[in-house]
Design an enzyme around this catalytic site. Structure first.
Site, mmCIF file in Angstrom:
data_model
loop_
_atom_site.group_PDB
_atom_site.id
_atom_site.type_symbol
_atom_site.label_atom_id
_atom_site.label_comp_id
_atom_site.label_asym_id
_atom_site.label_seq_id
_atom_site.Cartn_x
_atom_site.Cartn_y
_atom_site.Cartn_z
ATOM 1 C CB ALA A 1 -0.927 0.001 1.215
ATOM 2 C CB SER B 1 6.800 0.886 -1.922
ATOM 3 O OG SER B 1 7.060 -0.230 -1.098
ATOM 4 N N GLY B 2 5.621 -0.579 -4.369
ATOM 5 C CA GLY B 2 5.523 -1.818 -5.129
ATOM 6 C C GLY B 2 6.883 -2.203 -5.665
ATOM 7 N NE ARG B 3 9.002 -5.096 -2.444
ATOM 8 C CZ ARG B 3 9.264 -6.025 -1.526
ATOM 9 N NH1 ARG B 3 10.468 -6.104 -1.010
ATOM 10 N NH2 ARG B 3 8.338 -6.856 -1.122
ATOM 11 C CG ASP C 1 0.106 -8.556 0.936
ATOM 12 O OD1 ASP C 1 -0.798 -9.006 1.669
ATOM 13 O OD2 ASP C 1 0.411 -7.341 0.910
ATOM 14 C CB THR C 2 -1.211 -12.253 4.383
ATOM 15 O OG1 THR C 2 -1.235 -10.846 4.624
ATOM 16 C CG2 THR C 2 -0.883 -12.956 5.694
ATOM 17 C CB THR D 1 1.674 -1.519 5.482
ATOM 18 O OG1 THR D 1 2.732 -1.159 4.595
ATOM 19 C CG2 THR D 1 0.726 -0.341 5.641
ATOM 20 N N GLY E 1 8.857 -6.803 6.264
ATOM 21 C CA GLY E 1 9.776 -5.726 6.598
ATOM 22 C C GLY E 1 10.130 -5.657 8.070
#
Length: 495
Positions: free
Chosen positions: A18, A20-22, A242-243, A264, A412
């Site tokens: 939410a 940043s993206g990679r 993503d989880t 986040t 993170g």
């Protein structure tokens, strides 16, 4: 089986957050698991006339740039996308986006859960979905749109990773792990709930067919192939929440483990074989979300490092000198422990804004010493997060009847040594921290398995084998509990 099935594959793992993206190049082989970040871009909700929107076309553009970079730097065998849950775009009968998707932090769902409760009481809703009743769940977002031109024009609702997959392939669907976060998915049957759709006034036809994590959605469409410079590259439906991908990326062995996907948001829970739909689980507000390979992610959404990120943004706006994350963490490590603690899940911390002032207000309201400096506020946030982890890991284990040997921290937050040590101390359990890139690793591993299956291989790795590969190829840091702090007393101050 072709010769390639015995060789490493290289896929593009698109991991969207939410903030940043990679886009990562992930190389997966029998003894190989390597990530390389090739494109990173900023993300965030855009405020317009009192509403918060996602710049989804900008996200799509950046995803294409990243995929092209992966293709430019080596052979590309597949593409998979994971992102946060609950948010969606609406497409009309011509397949066009009706409007920019709203952020889950938008205020349009204020009061909507109470409206839904009149049609479907909480106990009944939980009995079907097993879902933590967060005010921004997809069901509440959709109900807030009833009667609007956008919903009237909509043919399908596509969750964000499914919308991006649709633009890559032209194929409509809802990946199962993300569908299970909406509040419209029956966790008992694995299908959309017709009853819930009818009782809330939502057209069932709005909900697309459910597909499995690991399904091959299709090749990229012509315009994408031309931009990327490759044809016949399959897009694979990974654990698109993503989880779900992050839990695949937990390097667990045979120990009984809890996990904390710390980013986040923090998602705190257990991996189970079946949902826990008891009244006690509902009252504790735990969620049962589908994971990869039919697992259940029995977890609680806990406020995460979003709070600290918002503080950093506020301090940067005020141009405070020397207020960097490394400096704050170093100062917090030398600060008094558990001096001020707050309820880190308080709804006041949900929306963007002056987060330092909100932390101070919560401390004041709770009768706690008010943290006055950025370092003190940072320490308050980390101590309070560790307390939330303690409470919810223990509660999950109790509700599921599990004894725990270890806690895995991925995402993170695994790089935040102070938070990991505080978590070990608070839980009185070893913490294994890492990998930070668990979601991208899980994304890449599911893609690699799907590609092997596509080629006819009968020897497909299960979750245990995928996790064993992570353990062999990635370092994990261990934190042992040190003792000496009265966490019970601190927990009683939070309530």
């Amino acid at each position: 089986m072709s010769s390639r099935s015995a060789e490493p594959v290289r896929v593009a793992a698109v991991d969207l957050g939410a903030t940043s993206g990679r886009v990562m190049a992930c190389r997966v082989g029998a003894r190989t698991l390597h990530l390389e970040e090739l494109h990173r871009f900023g993300n965030g909700a855009v405020p317009v006339q009192g509403s918060l929107y996602w710049d989804v076309l900008g996200i799509h553009r950046e995803v294409l740039v990243g995929i092209r970079e992966v293709a430019r730097t080596g052979r590309l065998h597949g593409i998979g996308i994971d992102s946060w849950a609950v948010d969606y775009g609406l497409i009309d009968r011509d397949g066009r986006l009706v409007a920019n998707p709203r952020s889950h932090r938008d205020s349009r769902t204020d009061g909507v859960p109470a409206r839904v409760r009149k049609a479907v009481p909480d106990a009944e809703l939980y009995g079907v979905t097993g879902l933590q009743q967060l005010p921004f769940n997809t069901i509440y977002q959709l109900v807030s749109e009833l009667g609007t031109p956008a919903l009237e024009a909509a043919e399908r609702m596509l969750l964000l990773p499914d919308l991006l997959t649709y633009w890559l392939t032209g194929e409509v669907g809802a990946e199962r792990t993300n569908a299970s976060t909406t509040g419209l998915y029956d966790v008992r049957t694995g299908e959309w709930s017709q009853e819930l759709a009818e009782r809330t006034g939502l057209p069932l036809s709005l909900l697309p067919p459910v597909r499995e994590p690991g399904a091959v959605v299709g090749p990229v469409v012509a315009e994408v192939a031309e931009y990327v410079g490759l044809h016949d590259v399959p897009v694979i439906s990974v654990g698109s929440h993503d989880t779900a991908s992050a839990v695949v990326g937990v390097p667990a062995g045979e120990e009984s483990f809890a996990y904390i996907s710390s980013g986040t948001w923090s998602l705190v829970g257990l991996e189970l074989g079946s949902p826990v739909l008891t009244a006690e689980a509902r009252k504790a507000d735990f969620t049962n979300e589908t994971g990869v390979d039919g697992t259940i992610r029995f977890l609680k959404n806990v406020m995460g490092l979003w709070v600290l990120s918002e503080c950093l943004r506020t301090w940067a706006d005020r141009r405070l000198r020397d207020v960097t994350l490394p400096a704050l963490l170093a100062g917090a490590a030398d600060s008094p422990a558990l001096r001020s603690v707050v309820d880190i899940n308080d709804p006041q911390l949900l929306a963007p804004g002056d987060m330092p002032a909100r932390i101070q207000d919560l401390a004041r309201e709770a009768g706690e010493p008010v943290p006055r400096t950025p370092v003190a506020i940072t320490r308050t946030i980390l101590d309070s997060l560790a307390l939330a982890y303690r409470r919810n890991v223990r509660l999950a284990a109790s509700l599921a009847g599990r004894d725990l040997d270890v806690v895995h921290v991925v995402g993170g937050g695994a790089q935040n040594a102070l938070l990991c040590q505080l978590t070990a101390d608070a839980l009185e359990l070893p913490v294994l921290a890492g990998p930070a890139e668990a979601a991208a690793l899980g994304n890449g591993l599911v893609q690699a398995r799907a590609l092997r299956q596509l080629e006819g291989s009968a020897d497909l790795p299960d979750l245990a084998a995928m996790r064993a590969l992570i353990r062999r190829t990635h370092d994990v840091r261990r934190y042992e509990p040190t003792g000496g702090l009265d966490w019970d007393a601190a927990a009683s101050r939070v309530g």
